[in-house]
Design an enzyme around this catalytic site. Structure first.
Site, short mmCIF file in Angstrom:
data_model
loop_
_atom_site.label_atom_id
_atom_site.label_comp_id
_atom_site.label_asym_id
_atom_site.label_seq_id
_atom_site.Cartn_x
_atom_site.Cartn_y
_atom_site.Cartn_z
N ASP A 173 -3.93 -3.29 6.54
CA ASP A 173 -3.24 -2.99 5.28
C ASP A 173 -2.69 -4.24 4.61
O ASP A 173 -1.54 -4.27 4.19
CB ASP A 173 -2.11 -1.97 5.53
CG ASP A 173 -2.63 -0.68 6.16
OD1 ASP A 173 -3.10 -0.73 7.30
OD2 ASP A 173 -2.57 0.36 5.49
N ASN A 237 -8.19 4.46 3.58
CA ASN A 237 -8.19 5.33 2.41
C ASN A 237 -8.26 4.54 1.11
O ASN A 237 -8.78 5.03 0.11
CB ASN A 237 -6.95 6.24 2.41
CG ASN A 237 -5.66 5.47 2.55
OD1 ASN A 237 -5.51 4.69 3.49
ND2 ASN A 237 -4.74 5.66 1.64
N HIS A 322 -8.30 3.88 11.14
CA HIS A 322 -7.29 3.57 10.12
C HIS A 322 -6.03 4.42 10.28
O HIS A 322 -4.92 3.92 10.34
CB HIS A 322 -7.86 3.73 8.72
CG HIS A 322 -6.88 3.34 7.67
ND1 HIS A 322 -6.39 2.04 7.56
CD2 HIS A 322 -6.24 4.05 6.71
CE1 HIS A 322 -5.52 1.97 6.57
NE2 HIS A 322 -5.40 3.18 6.05
N HIS A 332 3.03 9.16 5.99
CA HIS A 332 1.71 9.59 6.49
C HIS A 332 1.84 10.37 7.80
O HIS A 332 0.96 10.32 8.65
CB HIS A 332 0.78 8.38 6.71
CG HIS A 332 0.52 7.59 5.47
ND1 HIS A 332 0.04 8.15 4.32
CD2 HIS A 332 0.66 6.26 5.21
CE1 HIS A 332 -0.10 7.20 3.40
NE2 HIS A 332 0.28 6.06 3.91
N HIS A 359 -2.59 1.95 8.27
CA HIS A 359 -2.19 3.04 7.38
C HIS A 359 -0.68 3.15 7.19
O HIS A 359 -0.22 3.23 6.06
CB HIS A 359 -2.78 4.35 7.90
CG HIS A 359 -2.84 5.45 6.89
ND1 HIS A 359 -3.16 5.24 5.57
CD2 HIS A 359 -2.62 6.79 7.00
CE1 HIS A 359 -3.15 6.38 4.92
NE2 HIS A 359 -2.82 7.34 5.75
N HIS A 361 2.84 1.56 7.04
CA HIS A 361 3.21 0.18 6.76
C HIS A 361 4.44 -0.24 7.55
O HIS A 361 5.50 -0.58 7.00
CB HIS A 361 3.42 -0.02 5.26
CG HIS A 361 2.20 0.35 4.46
ND1 HIS A 361 2.22 0.64 3.13
CD2 HIS A 361 0.90 0.48 4.85
CE1 HIS A 361 1.00 0.92 2.71
NE2 HIS A 361 0.18 0.84 3.74
FE LIG Z 1 -4.04 3.58 4.44
#
Ligand SMILES: [Fe+2]
Length: 469
Positions: A173, A237, A322, A332, A359, A361
Site C-alpha cells: 500500500d 483493490n 492483499h 476493512h 490493505h 494501513h
Molecule cells: Fe487495499
C-alpha cells in the site's frame, strides 16, 4: 507434626508451581498494542514536479523501468518500461561483463502494448523477458536504442535450495506521498534482495477520472529500487480501476498492461495468482479480487500448487495476499474473511510459515493461530493456538494518500501479538532451512531500528513454539 510440615511444604511447592505455570501462560499469551503514537498528520502526495517523478532526460527516454521474475525458478527476468514520445525499440541488450550498452553482447526483442482509459492514453509499454540467466549473477542491461539509451543492473536470485540465505523486503500500500518516499528510502537503507509487494500500488484511482498519469508518476518514483531488484507483485483493490461511470468495465486494465507477472507473461493469460521460488522460499501469490470459490480457477490452482511445494528443496512457504485474514483493525474489518474460510485449512495442512497481507494501513503481527475447526454444527469458531499455522502479518503501512488506519478494535484479541498504527516496512531474512528473522521497521526510527522483530522457525523443519513474543 513432621507430616503436617511436609504437607505445608508440598502445598507451598504446589503454589509455586501453579504461579510459575500462570506466569508461563501469561508470557505465552503476550500481546501488545504499541504505545508509540505517530503524530497524526494528513498524508500528502508529492507534487508532480517532485524530483522523484522526474522524467528522464532525452527524447523518448525509457522511463518507469521495473523488473520482476519471469519464471518460477528465478532464471528469467521481465524488464518493463515506458516510452512516451513514440514506440521506439522494445529491445533489451544485456551483459555480465560490460555496463557499456555498446558492448553488451546479449539481446532480446520484447513486445509492447498500450491502453486507453477514459480520456487518457498510455505511453508505449514495453515488456521483455530475459531468459536462461545464471543464478546469483550480476547483469547489466540497457534499453532505448535508436534514441535515448538508459542502463541499469540487477543480480539474479540464487539457485533455489534448502539452505540458501536471502533477504526479502516486504512493502504494501505504498502510494506516492511524502510518507511513501520515506518508506522506500528506509527499505533501501535496510537493503533487501527482492521485494514482496502485497498490493495497492499507485492509488491513481483516488484521483478524478482515475487519473492514470499517477500510474506513470508512481512507476517513476519506485524505479530507483524496482529497476535493480525484482518486485513480486500482488494485485490489490486499487488495481481494479473498475469504473462503469467512465465506461471502464475491464477490471485491472492499467495494472495488467503495466505489471506482468510470471504467469501473466503467457499470451492471453490474465490470472493474478502465481508462485515463484527464490532461494529457500516458495512464494505463493493469491488474488483477493479474483474469484476463489470452490471450483474456480484460483481454487483449483492453489490446491494443485500446495501439492507441488517441496519443503526439502524450498523449506519456507510464504503466502502473499492483499486483504488480510487476521486483522484486528476496524478498517476493512473482516473483508478477508471469505477467503480465509476458503483457504486457511489448506495453509495449515501445508504448514505454511508466513502469510503477508496489506490493505489495512497499519501494522500487525499475529501469533500462530488457526480457526479451522468450525463445521456449522459444532460452534467451534474461535482462533486457537496452532503450531502448524502460519504467522500472519499486515503491512499495509507503506504511507499512501488515504492515511493511517488508527482505529484498532478493543480489546486486542489474544491472537494478535503486536499492532501499531504507524507507517513502515518489513524484512524477512532467511538464514537456513530452520531459522528466519522477521522484522518490522517504523518510518520514524533510524534505518536499522527494529520496532517489532521475531525469529521464526520453519514449520516443516523445526516447528518449535516460536510465537511467544
Ligand atoms: Fe487495499
Amino acid at each position: 507434626m513432621s507430616n503436617m510440615l511436609g504437607a505445608r511444604r508440598r502445598l507451598c511447592l504446589l503454589q509455586v508451581v501453579l504461579l510459575l505455570f500462570a506466569a508461563v501462560l501469561l508470557v505465552a499469551d503476550a500481546c501488545l498494542t504499541s504505545e508509540y503514537r505517530r503524530k497524526l498528520e494528513a498524508t500528502v502526495e508529492m507534487p508532480l514536479d517532485a524530483d522523484v517523478f522526474r522524467v528522464p532526460e532525452g527524447y523518448n527516454a525509457p522511463q518507469q523501468v521495473h523488473i520482476t521474475l519471469g519464471d518460477q525458478e528465478g532464471t528469467s527476468m521481465i524488464v518493463s518500461w515506458v516510452t512516451a514520445n513514440e514506440l521506439g525499440s522494445s529491445t533489451v541488450m544485456y551483459s555480465e561483463a560490460s555496463p557499456d550498452p555498446e558492448k553488451m553482447e546479449l539481446c532480446v526483442e520484447g513486445t509492447h502494448t498500450r491502453y486507453d482509459y477514459f480520456n487518457y492514453t498510455s505511453g508505449f509499454i514495453h515488456h521483455c523477458n530475459l531468459t536462461n540467466l545464471k543464478y546469483s549473477t550480476k547483469y547489466y542491461y540497457a534499453m532505448g536504442f535508436g534514441h535515448t539509451v538508459r542502463s541499469f543492473c540487477f543480480t539474479t536470485p540464487p539457485m533455489p535450495g534448502p539452505d540458501v540465505p536471502f533477504k526479502f523486503g516486504i512493502i504494501g500500500d505504498l502510494g506516492q506521498t511524502f510518507d511513501s518516499n520515506t518508506t522506500l528510502s528506509h527499505y533501501e537503507a535496510n537493503g533487501g534482495d527482492a521485494v514482496l509487494y502485497v498490493g495497492d500500488l499507485s492509488y491513481a484511482d483516488n484521483h478524478p477520472l482515475h487519473d492514470n498519469t499517477r500510474w506513470d508518476t508512481w512507476a517513476r518514483f519506485v524505479e530507483r529500487s524496482a529497476a535493480h531488484q525484482p518486485w513480486v507483485w500482488t494485485a490489490g483493490n486499487h488495481e481494479l480501476d473498475l469504473a462503469p461511470e467512465l465506461g471502464e468495465l475491464a477490471p485491472f486494465k492499467p495494472f495488467a498492461h503495466r505489471y506482468p507477472t510470471p504467469r501473466r507473461f503467457a499470451p492471453a493469460a490474465t490470472p493474478f495468482w502465481y508462485s515463484v521460488r527464490i532461494a529457500s522460499a516458495h512464494v505463493v501469490v493469491l488474488a483477493s479480487y479474483s474469484a476463489y470459490g470452490k471450483y474456480t480457477p484460483q481454487w483449483e490452482w492453489l490446491r494443485a500448487e500446495l501439492a507441488r511445494v517441496d519443503r526439502a528443496a524450498t523449506p519456507w512457504l510464504i503466502v502473499l495476499v492483499h486483504s488480510p485474514w487476521y486483522s484486528s483493525n476496524a478498517y476493512h474489518y473482516m473483508e478477508g474473511e471469505t477467503m480465509r474460510v476458503q483457504f486457511e485449512r489448506w495453509l495449515v495442512a501445508a504448514k505454511a510459515d508466513l502469510v503477508v497481507a496489506g490493505h489495512v494501513h497499519a501494522y500487525e503481527r499475529s501469533h500462530r493461530v488457526s480457526n479451522v475447526a468450525y463445521d456449522i454444527i459444532n460452534g467451534r469458531c474461535t482462533p486457537v493456538r496452532n503450531r502448524d499455522a502460519p504467522v500472519y502479518v499486515t503491512v499495509g503501512d507503506g504511507g499512501n494518500i488515504e492515511g493511517i488506519a488508527d482505529n484498532f478494535t478493543q480489546p486486542q484479541p489474544g491472537y494478535s501479538a503486536f499492532r501499531e498504527d504507524s507507517f513502515g516496512h518489513a524484512t524477512l531474512e532467511i538464514r537456513n532451512r530452520t531459522h528466519a528473522y522477521y522484522a518490522w521497521h517504523r518510518n520514524q526510527d533510524g534505518d536499522n531500528v527494529v520496532a517489532d522483530g521475531v525469529w521464526l522457525t520453519n514449520r516443516y523443519w523445526m516447528p518449535t513454539d516460536d510465537d511467544t513474543s
